[in-house]
Structures are given as structure tokens and as C-alpha cells.
Write a protein that holds these residues in place. Structure first.
Motif, PDB file in Angstrom:
ATOM      1  N   ALA A   3       0.773  -1.467  -0.106  1.00  0.00           N
ATOM      2  CA  ALA A   3      -0.001   0.440  -0.083  1.00  0.00           C
ATOM      3  C   ALA A   3       0.523   1.060  -0.430  1.00  0.00           C
ATOM      4  O   ALA A   3       0.655   1.870  -0.803  1.00  0.00           O
ATOM      5  N   ASP A   4       1.823   1.336   0.807  1.00  0.00           N
ATOM      6  CA  ASP A   4       3.044   2.192   0.783  1.00  0.00           C
ATOM      7  C   ASP A   4       3.426   2.835  -0.436  1.00  0.00           C
ATOM      8  O   ASP A   4       3.878   3.618  -1.504  1.00  0.00           O
ATOM      9  N   ALA A   5       4.004   1.370  -1.078  1.00  0.00           N
ATOM     10  CA  ALA A   5       4.403   1.823  -2.382  1.00  0.00           C
ATOM     11  C   ALA A   5       3.144   2.100  -3.136  1.00  0.00           C
ATOM     12  O   ALA A   5       3.937   3.288  -4.309  1.00  0.00           O
ATOM     13  N   SER A   6       2.402   1.880  -3.315  1.00  0.00           N
ATOM     14  CA  SER A   6       1.373   2.222  -4.367  1.00  0.00           C
ATOM     15  C   SER A   6       1.091   4.214  -4.527  1.00  0.00           C
ATOM     16  O   SER A   6       1.371   4.322  -4.809  1.00  0.00           O
ATOM     17  N   LEU A   7       1.354   3.780  -3.071  1.00  0.00           N
ATOM     18  CA  LEU A   7       0.600   5.091  -3.137  1.00  0.00           C
ATOM     19  C   LEU A   7       1.806   5.945  -2.878  1.00  0.00           C
ATOM     20  O   LEU A   7       1.500   7.019  -3.951  1.00  0.00           O
ATOM     21  N   TRP A   8       2.874   6.005  -2.425  1.00  0.00           N
ATOM     22  CA  TRP A   8       4.334   6.679  -2.898  1.00  0.00           C
ATOM     23  C   TRP A   8       4.018   6.998  -4.952  1.00  0.00           C
ATOM     24  O   TRP A   8       4.151   7.765  -5.064  1.00  0.00           O
ATOM     25  N   ILE A   9       4.121   5.518  -5.048  1.00  0.00           N
ATOM     26  CA  ILE A   9       4.701   5.966  -6.392  1.00  0.00           C
ATOM     27  C   ILE A   9       3.200   6.701  -7.347  1.00  0.00           C
ATOM     28  O   ILE A   9       3.621   7.481  -7.911  1.00  0.00           O
ATOM     29  N   SER A  10       2.144   6.770  -7.080  1.00  0.00           N
ATOM     30  CA  SER A  10       1.151   7.287  -8.310  1.00  0.00           C
ATOM     31  C   SER A  10       1.463   8.668  -7.820  1.00  0.00           C
ATOM     32  O   SER A  10       0.761   9.182  -8.406  1.00  0.00           O
ATOM     33  N   ILE A  11       0.817   8.986  -6.712  1.00  0.00           N
ATOM     34  CA  ILE A  11       1.122  10.076  -5.813  1.00  0.00           C
ATOM     35  C   ILE A  11       2.716  11.043  -6.708  1.00  0.00           C
ATOM     36  O   ILE A  11       2.893  12.295  -6.963  1.00  0.00           O
ATOM     37  N   ALA A  12       4.155  10.741  -6.824  1.00  0.00           N
ATOM     38  CA  ALA A  12       5.037  11.200  -7.277  1.00  0.00           C
ATOM     39  C   ALA A  12       4.899  11.276  -9.076  1.00  0.00           C
ATOM     40  O   ALA A  12       5.298  12.505  -9.076  1.00  0.00           O
ATOM     41  N   THR A  13       4.002  10.008  -9.344  1.00  0.00           N
ATOM     42  CA  THR A  13       3.828   9.995 -11.200  1.00  0.00           C
ATOM     43  C   THR A  13       2.804  11.307 -11.204  1.00  0.00           C
ATOM     44  O   THR A  13       3.239  12.369 -11.977  1.00  0.00           O
ATOM     45  N   MET A  14       1.944  11.566 -10.070  1.00  0.00           N
ATOM     46  CA  MET A  14       0.805  12.523 -10.128  1.00  0.00           C
ATOM     47  C   MET A  14       1.442  13.562 -10.168  1.00  0.00           C
ATOM     48  O   MET A  14       1.107  14.724 -10.838  1.00  0.00           O
ATOM     49  N   LEU A  15       2.008  13.586  -9.190  1.00  0.00           N
ATOM     50  CA  LEU A  15       2.487  15.496  -9.813  1.00  0.00           C
ATOM     51  C   LEU A  15       3.816  15.791 -10.449  1.00  0.00           C
ATOM     52  O   LEU A  15       3.729  17.296 -10.705  1.00  0.00           O
ATOM     53  N   ALA A  16       4.415  14.955 -10.977  1.00  0.00           N
ATOM     54  CA  ALA A  16       5.564  15.542 -12.061  1.00  0.00           C
ATOM     55  C   ALA A  16       4.379  15.383 -13.207  1.00  0.00           C
ATOM     56  O   ALA A  16       5.465  16.464 -14.583  1.00  0.00           O
ATOM     57  N   THR A  17       3.582  14.906 -13.815  1.00  0.00           N
ATOM     58  CA  THR A  17       2.590  14.955 -15.034  1.00  0.00           C
ATOM     59  C   THR A  17       0.958  16.128 -14.534  1.00  0.00           C
ATOM     60  O   THR A  17       1.446  16.614 -15.598  1.00  0.00           O
ATOM     61  N   LEU A  18       0.870  16.156 -13.517  1.00  0.00           N
ATOM     62  CA  LEU A  18      -0.619  17.036 -12.920  1.00  0.00           C
ATOM     63  C   LEU A  18      -1.070  18.342 -13.300  1.00  0.00           C
ATOM     64  O   LEU A  18       0.323  18.652 -11.793  1.00  0.00           O
TER      65      LEU A  18
END
Length: 522
Positions: free
Chosen positions: A456-471
């Protein structure tokens, strides 16, 4: 024709109420005698006959009532909900002391009367402490322990990037994309099932099951049904029969959630010449070494552990991403600072991956603040399997013991201006992360600690980091181009998350759908 209740029906309704009053009086006398003979119960509000303190508690958000009562009764207090003894722990230190250091006493789960009728017994989170729970937990842990969870990272990375493509194509359905991402990660890990980006039938099953069950799998509804079990047996035409109808619908979806993906794996194993790996296929192979009846117990535990993994991921990860989105819309300063960190550390010609995590402390601080600011599970429920004495107070056997996570996140001494979203509270003066990590209480305590926390921690981090970088996240605009103001509302049940709200999600200036699809294809 208006509804009417016959005298015999009225008598049938009156009997359990009178019985409950009598039992309540007897129980109060027993408790009074026990307090005179030994340690007193923890302090708390004075209960009423029959109802206890139920009428004084916010039904929708009881954790807020308990947090308010902390100021009057302290970090550990006692109350009664109908006939149920309840002890509330408002500090992390008390929760650790009882739920972890005395886990042999506090690892049980109170029986919630709505769990079985609504089909939620398939989720071993609600299972009483015993052999079945331990077998479910062992199966779950073998797949999702810290070192094993590392194998899911390539899949999580790919799923996070696919989610961004979906959001750029259809930003108004952001909540649906979060649910699909969360379910897809779990379905891949548990069943080796690859759901389609939109309108996947397997995702639909779990989504409908959660919709039907989660709003009523609460302590308050459970205690109501425990006190008045006839509500599940009254005719459909009688007022109050909605609980029975909802239970029937939820139970039907539960059967589909348990059996459909499990049968999918069985078919794939029979049809494939090259065995695939998943949590279910691995354990189906293992159980062949055992004889009946253990194999039957193993099968039941495997099905329950599998469904629990998907339900847990689909509900909690997507809920946290809704909170993240709300925080970014309401706090553009935080969004810009995070994007500056990402652009400086990794540049603008690639997307973040897991190797970047240690180099992005502000992104990490955002994740911690998302967990703290609006915790997905404001109350964590345990149950005492034997009586105990703590700080001179008697804790009865069979008491519900709540870790009030909401109170821990609202501790002003630890988190000044706790209602505000401030990631900087987790950064030291030089910009490094502090030792305060909300995961120490957000994922639970002791033997009931969330076994899927690493994934869960890994899913949250990678999704948040990717959204911050792209959106980009911003307030929605009306027809005249003015910002659409709104007051956030929350959906409360077993978990808590923001309801859909108006917002504007768009790609950053250097991001295109085509470039993201190229990354996915590569």
C-alpha cells in the motif's frame, strides 16, 4: 393503504426492548459491584439505561466525539454503546502499550452483527482471533511481506503511469481511475489478473460489493442489529426492512467476489502450459501437499485472504488518493513546491521511479501528511479476550478497544494547526525528513497491523509522485471562468474519504498523452 402493526407484532417488538432494559440494569449492577471489589473502570460519560452513551455520540463520525471527550476524560476513557463496553485509546503510546505490548490480550475482534449478513465474513479483517484468522494472516504475509512486496514494483509503476494516461483522457472521472488503479494492483498480485483500463468486469464486482457493504459495516449499525436482530427477518413491505434487502444484495456480490476471480485462476492454471505466478496459484500448488480436511480449511483461508487483499487495496489506496487530490486543489503552494523538487531532482525528460524516493523528501512529506490529515481509518477496533488492568483501571473481558487514530492526528502538541495540510511539519530545518512517520499508527497496531502496508505504501508513493510530475490540480471553473468554491464532504463507513468534488485536472505543459503512451510501450 397506510402501514399498521398488529397487537401481536407490537408485542413482538416490545419483548426484546424490555429484555434489553432488564439486561442493562443487571449489567450495570454487575459492573458496579466489580468496581467496588477491584479496580474501577476508566473515567467516562455517564451512560443512560439501555442506550448507554449511544445518543451522545456522532453516529456519522464517532471519532470526533471521542476526540472531544478526550479533553474531559483523558487519553483512556470508557463508555457504553447500548449493551457494549467500550474503551477508547486516544494516544499512540497507550495504543502501543496495550495493542502491541499486550497483544496476547488485545488481538481479538469484537463480533459485528452486520458482517455475516452482508457477506463480509470473507474479509478476514473482521475475523475473530483464532485458527482461521492465523491461517489467513500467514497466507497473506507470505505474499505481501516487505521483501516479497518488492516484486510488485514494476507492475505498480506501470499501473501508475497507465492511470495518468486515463486521467488525461477523462479527467472528470478521477475517482474511478483511482479505484481502477488500486484494484488493478491487488488483482495483479493476488490473481495475476490484468484488468482493462475501463469498465473491467472483475473490478466492477469488487466495486459493487464495496458499495453495498461498506456503509453499514460499522460498529454503530452492528450494535443496532445485535440489539434488534429481528430487523433481518421482518417482511419486505414493513418499514425498517431496508437493512434486510441491503444485506441480501451485498451477500450476493460477496459470493461473486470470492468465487469469480478464484475460478479464473483455476482455469488459467489448467489451460496454461507455462505456469503463471500469483498469490492464489502459488497456494493452490502448495495445498496439494496436504490431506483433507486441512486442504478444505486451506482453500477457505486462501479465498478469504485473497478477497481481503483486493478489498483492502481498493478501499484504502483509492481513498488516500482522493485525499491527496483534495489537498492539492486546496493548497496550490504545496503542489508547486513538490513539482519544483521533482523537476530539480529528476528533470523533465523522464518520470519518477522507486529509485528516486530517497531523493524526494518533500514528496515523502506530502505522503505522510495525506495519511495524517484525513486518515482512512479514523478508528481501529480491537477486543479484549480477557480482563486487564491498565493505569489502575479495569478493562473488562469482551470490551471493544478503539485506537482513536483521529485523536492521534489532531494532537496539537505534536501537530500544531492540525486541521491544516502542512507537509513541512515532517521536515527538519535543513529539509531532511523527521523521525515522525504516521505509518506508525495509520496501519494499525500489534498482531492486527495491516499486513499489506508495504504494498500500500509503495502504491501510494509511486502514484502520488507520478501525478505530481505530470498533472496540474486546480479549482474548477464555471461558465464565466470563475473558480467554483465548494465545501468538502466525506463518505463515512469502515473507511473515510472525500466525496467527489469539482476540480480541474490537466497535464503539465511538457506532458502529453502520446509521450506517456510511449513510456508505457517502452
Amino acid at each position: 393503504m397506510p402501514y399498521s402493526i398488529s397487537s401481536s407484532t407490537g408485542l413482538a417488538l416490545l419483548v426484546p426492548i424490555v429484555s434489553a432494559v432488564a439486561l442493562d440494569i443487571i449489567w450495570r449492577l454487575v459492573c458496579s459491584r466489580r468496581q467496588r471489589e477491584g479496580s474501577p473502570l476508566p473515567p467516562g460519560p455517564t451512560p443512560l439505561p439501555l442506550f448507554g452513551n449511544t445518543l451522545s455520540v456522532d453516529v456519522e463520525e464517532p471519532w470526533k466525539t471521542y476526540t472531544e471527550w478526550k479533553a474531559t476524560y483523558g487519553d483512556v476513557f470508557h463508555l457504553r454503546l447500548l449493551g457494549q463496553e467500550v474503551v477508547v485509546l486516544n494516544s499512540q503510546s497507550d495504543a502501543v502499550e496495550l495493542l502491541e505490548k499486550r497483544s496476547q490480550i488485545y488481538s481479538d475482534r469484537a463480533s459485528v452483527a452486520t458482517v455475516e449478513p452482508y457477506g463480509m465474513e470473507c474479509n478476514f479483517v473482521f475475523e475473530r482471533y483464532g485458527d482461521h484468522w492465523r491461517l489467513c494472516r500467514r497466507i497473506f504475509h507470505q505474499t505481501f511481506r516487505a521483501d516479497a512486496a518488492l516484486t510488485f514494483r514494476p507492475m505498480q509503476l506501470r499501473r501508475a503511469r497507465q492511470m495518468i494516461v486515463n486521467m488525461i483522457e477523462d479527467p472528470d472521472r478521477y475517482a474511478f481511475h483511482y479505484s481502477t488503479f488500486s484494484a488493478a494492483v491487488a488483482l495483479s498480485a493476488v490473481y495475476d489478473y490484468e484488468p482493462s483500463p475501463r469498465n473491467d468486469p472483475m473490478v466492477h464486482i469488487f466495486h459493487r460489493f464495496l458499495q453495498a457493504s461498506m456503509p453499514v459495516i460499522t460498529v454503530q449499525t452492528g450494535l443496532l442489529l445485535k440489539s434488534f436482530p429481528f430487523l433481518l427477518h421482518i417482511p419486505d413491505w414493513l418499514p425498517g426492512s431496508s437493512l434486510k434487502r441491503q444485506a441480501r444484495t451485498s451477500h450476493d456480490w460477496a459470493i461473486k467476489a470470492v468465487e469469480t476471480p478464484y475460478q479464473y485462476v483455476q482455469k488459467q492454471m489448467k489451460a496454461s502450459q507455462h505456469p503463471t505466478f500469483s498469490m492464489v496459484s502459488d497456494h493452490i500448488t502448495r495445498m496439494q501437499k496436504h490431506d483433507e480436511p486441512y486442504r478444505s480449511d486451506y482453500t477457505k483461508a486462501l479465498k478469504h485472504a485473497s478477497v481481503s487483499a483486493v478489498l483492502g487495496s481498493a478501499e484504502t489506496t483509492s481513498s488516500s488518493l482522493m485525499t491527496f487530490t483534495l489537498a492539492m486543489v486546496e493548497n496550490p503552494r504545496v503542489l508547486k513546491r513538490a513539482q519544483t523538487e521533482l523537476d530539480t531532482v529528476i528533470g523533465m525528460d523522464r518520470l519518477p521511479d522507486f529509485d528516486d524516493r530517497s531523493s524526494l523528501p518533500y514528496v515523502e512529506a506530502i505522503l505522510r501528511e495525506v495519511m495524517r490529515w484525513q486518515p482512512v481509518a479514523p478508528l481501529v477496533l480491537h477486543c479484549s479476550s480477557s480482563s486487564d488492568v491498565y493505569k489502575g483501571f479495569h478493562i473488562p473481558k469482551g470490551a471493544m478497544v478503539f485506537a482513536n487514530v483521529w485523536a492521534m492526528t489532531r494532537d496539537e502538541a505534536r501537530y500544531p494547526n492540525a486541521e491544516q495540510f502542512v507537509p513541512e511539519r515532517f521536515l527538519a530545518a535543513e529539509g531532511a525528513l523527521t523521525d515522525d512517520n504516521p505509518s506508525g499508527y495509520i496501519f494499525g497496531f500489534g498482531r492486527r497491523l495491516c499486513p499489506g502496508q508495504h504494498t500500500a505504501d509503495a502504491s501510494l508513493w509511486i502514484s502520488i509522485a507520478t501525478m505530481l510530475a505530470t498533472l496540474e490540480f486546480a479549482l474548477a471553473k464555471d461558465a464565466e471562468g470563475k473558480d467554483v468554491a465548494f465545501r468538502p464532504t466525506y463518505v463515512n463507513g469502515v473507511t473515510r474519504y472525500p466525496a467527489n468534488f469539482p476540480c480541474r485536472i490537466s497535464p503539465r505543459s511538457h506532458i502529453s498523452k502520446e509521450s506517456l503512451q510511449g513510456v508505457l510501450a517502452g
